[in-house]
Design an enzyme around this catalytic site. Structure first.
Site, PDB file in Angstrom:
ATOM      1  N   HIS A 107      47.283  27.256  38.481  1.00 49.71           N
ATOM      2  CA  HIS A 107      46.006  27.675  37.884  1.00 49.71           C
ATOM      3  C   HIS A 107      45.699  26.678  36.781  1.00 49.71           C
ATOM      4  O   HIS A 107      46.603  26.190  36.098  1.00 49.71           O
ATOM      5  CB  HIS A 107      46.148  29.100  37.344  1.00 49.71           C
ATOM      6  CG  HIS A 107      44.954  29.635  36.613  1.00 49.71           C
ATOM      7  ND1 HIS A 107      43.661  29.420  37.042  1.00 49.71           N
ATOM      8  CD2 HIS A 107      44.865  30.402  35.487  1.00 49.71           C
ATOM      9  CE1 HIS A 107      42.828  30.038  36.210  1.00 49.71           C
ATOM     10  NE2 HIS A 107      43.531  30.624  35.261  1.00 49.71           N
ATOM     11  N   ASP A 190      37.645  31.216  38.645  1.00 48.24           N
ATOM     12  CA  ASP A 190      38.726  32.198  38.750  1.00 48.24           C
ATOM     13  C   ASP A 190      38.616  33.246  37.649  1.00 48.24           C
ATOM     14  O   ASP A 190      38.676  34.454  37.915  1.00 48.24           O
ATOM     15  CB  ASP A 190      40.075  31.487  38.672  1.00 48.24           C
ATOM     16  CG  ASP A 190      41.242  32.416  38.948  1.00 48.24           C
ATOM     17  OD1 ASP A 190      41.430  32.791  40.115  1.00 48.24           O
ATOM     18  OD2 ASP A 190      41.959  32.776  38.006  1.00 48.24           O
ATOM     19  N   GLU A 230      38.416  54.942  49.484  1.00 47.55           N
ATOM     20  CA  GLU A 230      37.643  54.290  50.533  1.00 47.55           C
ATOM     21  C   GLU A 230      37.196  52.876  50.167  1.00 47.55           C
ATOM     22  O   GLU A 230      36.723  52.128  51.025  1.00 47.55           O
ATOM     23  CB  GLU A 230      36.429  55.152  50.912  1.00 47.55           C
ATOM     24  CG  GLU A 230      36.827  56.434  51.643  1.00 47.55           C
ATOM     25  CD  GLU A 230      35.651  57.108  52.323  1.00 47.55           C
ATOM     26  OE1 GLU A 230      34.779  56.395  52.872  1.00 47.55           O
ATOM     27  OE2 GLU A 230      35.602  58.347  52.300  1.00 47.55           O
TER      28      GLU A 230
END
Length: 329
Positions: A107, A190, A230
């Site tokens: 990163h 990011d 869900e």
């Protein structure tokens, strides 16, 4: 945009080198084990007192202290938490770097925000899988891989990009596809994605929906299923085929309701706030805020963690997940 695959990379570039992975957490264990199984001479660098020392040895990996590993290595991948990298770099990595070494990152945070400023005589590259480490490991074992980003920050050797592609191949990334970017774009997109959508935005949306239903008198169990449980089903559809796949798969009622009501939730005001968040990422103010928070004892972080843990959706969710036996696997 060019996408690189197995045929575009040469793993032999790494096989003649001593490769070091600093850290044995989510990404560290995946990189180290995948590279070892790809035939690369790899060791793990850890603090002597690290709880992961025995874990890495049990996995069949050679383990050294960070200083010893950097002295031994030619290619050193830093997969430590963002907030710890600067002090480890200054105390244990930089004093042991050699001309011609390659520093690698998963990163771009510490390079982009200049927390780490490497000497000009070392290569600096990034290989960033677009997946949590356990999936980097699992997909590799299954014979596939996860997409990766690569970037080059310093290139005195002239072959740093080729080394990055070799690393990506060693962890399985070139099986899925590798895209070249730069440290700035990877870091800023990011952080923005995490804050505005993935970790921040989605969590707040879920909690707000849950609270709205419970405040209106509906059972918390129903609210949990509708707003939390869900969500995975919908996200899986996004993952498989984008927005169109999701809309195709849900009912016409859900599709129409979502298309006509979603913009009432995510409004122009929301987008204005997203732009503010992006600005804080771009100008470095978020990075400094986080580092100051960490270095001052994480009082706000601990408070927020406690509030999250005690939220009613966590209480009811813990009970409901007990009935989902498949999750324990």
């Amino acid at each position: 945009m060019k996408v690189y695959y197995d045929d575009d990379s040469n793993l032999e570039l790494l096989k003649g080198k001593n490769v070091v992975v600093l850290g044995f957490g989510s990404q560290g264990h995946a990189h180290a084990l995948n590279l070892k199984e790809s035939g690369v001479n790899v060791c793990v660098g850890l603090r002597k007192e690290s709880a992961n020392w025995k874990n890495a040895e049990s996995a069949g990996l050679e383990v050294k202290t960070v200083s010893e590993a950097v002295k031994w290595g030619n290619v050193i991948m830093i997969l430590l938490p963002d907030q710890n990298q600067k002090s480890v770099y200054e105390n244990e990595i930089n004093p042991n770097l050699k001309e011609g070494d390659t520093l690698a990152f998963g990163h771009g945070f510490n390079i982009h925000y200049k927390q780490i400023v490497p000497p000009s005589n070392v290569n600096v590259m990034m290989i960033a899988p677009k997946s949590p480490g356990h999936l980097v490991r699992r997909t590799f074992q299954q014979g596939s891989g996860t997409p990766c980003l690569i970037a080059v920050y310093q290139n005195p050797s002239g072959n740093t990009k080729e080394l990055a592609l070799a690393w990506a191949k060693g962890i399985g990334g070139t099986r899925a596809g590798v895209i070249e970017t730069n440290f700035k774009d990877e870091t800023e997109t990011d952080l923005f994605g995490e804050q505005a959508v993935l970790c921040g935005g989605s969590a707040q949306l879920i909690k707000a929906g849950f609270e709205t239903l419970v405040d209106a008198g509906y059972p918390p169990e129903l609210a949990y299923f509708e707003c939390m449980h869900e969500m995975k089903l919908i996200v899986d559809l996004y993952y498989e085929g984008g927005l169109s796949r999701m809309n195709y798969s849900v009912s016409d009622t859900a599709e129409y309701g979502g298309m006509t009501r979603g913009s009432r939730i995510i409004t122009e005001e929301t987008k204005k706030e997203m732009k503010k968040i992006l600005k804080e990422v771009q100008d470095g103010s978020f990075a400094m805020e986080w580092l100051n928070e960490y270095n001052s004892g994480q009082k706000q972080m601990n408070k927020l963690r406690k509030e999250n843990k005690e939220h009613p959706i966590e209480t009811i969710g813990s009970k409901l997940r007990e009935m989902m036996s498949w999750l324990k696997k």
